[in-house]
Scaffold this active site. Structure first.
Site, PDB file in Angstrom:
ATOM      1  N   ASN A   7       1.166   7.751  -8.270  1.00  0.00           N
ATOM      2  CA  ASN A   7       0.289   7.100  -6.835  1.00  0.00           C
ATOM      3  C   ASN A   7      -1.029   7.843  -6.853  1.00  0.00           C
ATOM      4  OD1 ASN A   7      -0.495   6.336  -4.506  1.00  0.00           O
ATOM      5  ND2 ASN A   7       1.416   6.722  -3.320  1.00  0.00           N
ATOM      6  N   ARG A  90       1.413   2.543  -8.663  1.00  0.00           N
ATOM      7  CA  ARG A  90       1.045   1.840  -7.253  1.00  0.00           C
ATOM      8  C   ARG A  90      -0.338   1.461  -7.395  1.00  0.00           C
ATOM      9  NH1 ARG A  90      -0.306   4.527  -1.674  1.00  0.00           N
ATOM     10  NH2 ARG A  90      -0.143   2.506  -0.463  1.00  0.00           N
ATOM     11  N   HIS A 179       2.145  -1.897   2.349  1.00  0.00           N
ATOM     12  CA  HIS A 179       3.681  -1.293   2.487  1.00  0.00           C
ATOM     13  C   HIS A 179       4.558  -2.487   1.827  1.00  0.00           C
ATOM     14  CE1 HIS A 179       2.092   0.937   6.178  1.00  0.00           C
ATOM     15  NE2 HIS A 179       1.947   1.767   4.945  1.00  0.00           N
ATOM     16  N   ARG A 240      -5.385   5.391  12.861  1.00  0.00           N
ATOM     17  CA  ARG A 240      -6.117   3.833  12.916  1.00  0.00           C
ATOM     18  C   ARG A 240      -5.813   3.279  14.154  1.00  0.00           C
ATOM     19  NH1 ARG A 240      -3.217   2.654   7.516  1.00  0.00           N
ATOM     20  NH2 ARG A 240      -4.646   3.723   5.833  1.00  0.00           N
ATOM     21  N   GLU A 383       9.767   4.265  -2.078  1.00  0.00           N
ATOM     22  CA  GLU A 383       8.870   3.577  -2.900  1.00  0.00           C
ATOM     23  C   GLU A 383       8.635   3.806  -4.379  1.00  0.00           C
ATOM     24  OE1 GLU A 383       5.890   4.402   0.478  1.00  0.00           O
ATOM     25  OE2 GLU A 383       4.966   2.416   0.215  1.00  0.00           O
TER      26      GLU A 383
END
Ligand code: ADP
Length: 397
Positions: A7, A90, A179, A240, A383
């Site tokens: 990743n 990823r 996601h 965010r 993940e």
């Protein structure tokens, strides 16, 4: 098969080596401060975590250092690099081009590059990781697993924005969602745990981490999700803003004398629960501060839970009901207070939380009472394992 899962961000590279048969993590870690000075964290399965400071001018050196650590005669977990059978990367944004994982070749790299204007921070960094691995692990098959792919099943009514249709046609302006690897893994895992057919369940997954999104999974397919063209839409997150009136963006920019980049930086990095609380993006800090009477920390938590509950409500409407609600990621897995507050809005769905079960953290557990109309679950996401499984599936095709 041993799969190296990568990743890659602009200055960091997270990695795991997973034995796909036993699904055991053989080693994991992160390279940080790539291009600055360089730091490798390496943790073998049965050993101590090691920290090494060493120059990493580019990601290629970072990958080399990871591989050296993996085959180190003392603390390595592999005898040689030949024991790496595949690499799973990823990749953040696959646009409309990728609705599933792919074997990476030059055409794929070009297509991911073409999506870079949709994810200017992420895609180029992801591709640097791909190139670095290609250089160092010549001939090893590489698979790209996209954050957006799972959501490509959304119907048009969910993914189009109410803007001129020509913008969608010309520029691909639409909701993509993120996601996806986590939402897919968690919703499938929930069906497995409940021993119910994935293809006939209505599941709402709340991935509540530093980045956060909710996804409606109907009959095994994502039909809506809260993030949009970028990860900025939807829930209030660590830093965010999530959903906001676009006119407020212009208004704030004018008042603060900021240009477009400046105001977007505020919305991405200085907003969310961090911006509201003025304290921290970490829910552990917000929890202790609100217990000590900090009103803004409490407001930030309340807003986060309220917005999450509103999305769950809207997805229950979109699917005409819900069978399962899952909580996952850093906050969802660990913060029983957030889960309880979110569920306190869901009485209209027949949700009844088992307060004793809700004390659990980070393990697979049913959080609702047996007479709850909707099954509420804690399902830790994984993940990396999902990427490893995808890589094996693509290579065995
Ligand atoms: P990301 O992958 O988006 O960086 P994670 O899913 O790892 O995020 O979540 C990180 C967040 O999880 C932290 O910022 C913090 O808010 C929250 N978190 C982690 N551990 C706990 C805990 N024990 N209690 C409450 N919140 C936690």
């Amino acid at each position: 098969m041993n799969v190296l899962v990568i990743n890659c961000g602009s200055s960091s590279l997270k990695y795991q080596v997973i034995d796909s048969e036993s699904e055991q993590v053989l080693a994991k870690g992160i390279c940080e401060r790539i291009g600055i000075d360089g730091r490798l964290v390496y943790q073998p399965k049965d050993g101590e975590k090691e920290l090494t400071n060493a120059p990493m001018p580019t990601h290629t050196e970072a990958v080399r250092m990871v591989l050296d650590a993996l085959v180190n005669p003392k603390t390595g977990v592999l005898k040689s690099l030949q024991e790496i059978d595949a690499v799973g990367h990823r990749l953040v944004h696959g646009g409309e081009k990728f609705s599933s994982s792919v074997l990476i070749d030059e055409d794929v790299i070009l297509a991911v590059e073409a999506c870079s204007d949709l994810a200017p921070l992420h895609n180029p960094a992801n591709l640097i990781g791909v190139r670095a691995c290609q250089e160092v692990l010549k001939g090893v098959p590489m698979v790209g697993v996209f954050d957006t792919a799972f959501h490509q099943t959304m119907p048009q009514k969910a993914y189009l924005y109410g803007v001129p249709y020509s913008y969608y046609e010309k520029y691909g302006v639409r909701k993509y969602g993120f996601h996806g690897t986590s939402h897919s893994y968690v919703s499938k895992r929930a069906a497995e745990i409940l021993n119910k057919p994935y293809e006939s369940l209505k599941t709402i997954v709340c991935h509540l981490g530093n980045g956060a999104s909710v996804c409606a999974v109907e009959n095994g397919k994502s039909i809506d999700t809260s993030m949009g063209l970028s990860p900025l839409e939807g829930l209030i997150m660590g830093t965010r803003s999530g959903d906001i009136d676009p006119s407020a963006v212009e208004f704030m920019a004018k008042k603060e004398n900021l240009d477009l980049d400046g105001i977007l930086n505020v919305l991405n990095k200085e907003s969310g629960v961090y911006g509201i609380s003025g304290l921290s993006s970490d829910f552990r800090d917000l929890d202790s501060a609100s217990q000590e009477g900090d009103e803004r920390a409490k407001a930030a938590r309340d807003m986060f839970c309220y917005r999450t509950a509103k999305y769950i409500g809207s997805y229950a409407a979109a699917m005409n009901g819900a069978d399962v609600i899952c909580f996952t990621a850093g906050v969802g897995e660990n913060d029983g207070g957030v889960r309880k507050d979110v569920c306190s809005y869901l009485g209209f769905l027949g949700v009844k939380l088992d307060e004793e079960a809700n004390k659990k953290r980070g393990e697979e557990v049913i959080l609702s009472t047996p007479d709850s109309k909707v099954t509420v679950m804690l399902v830790p996401t994984n993940e990396e394992l999902a990427i490893c499984r995808e890589a094996v599936a693509i290579i065995n095709q």
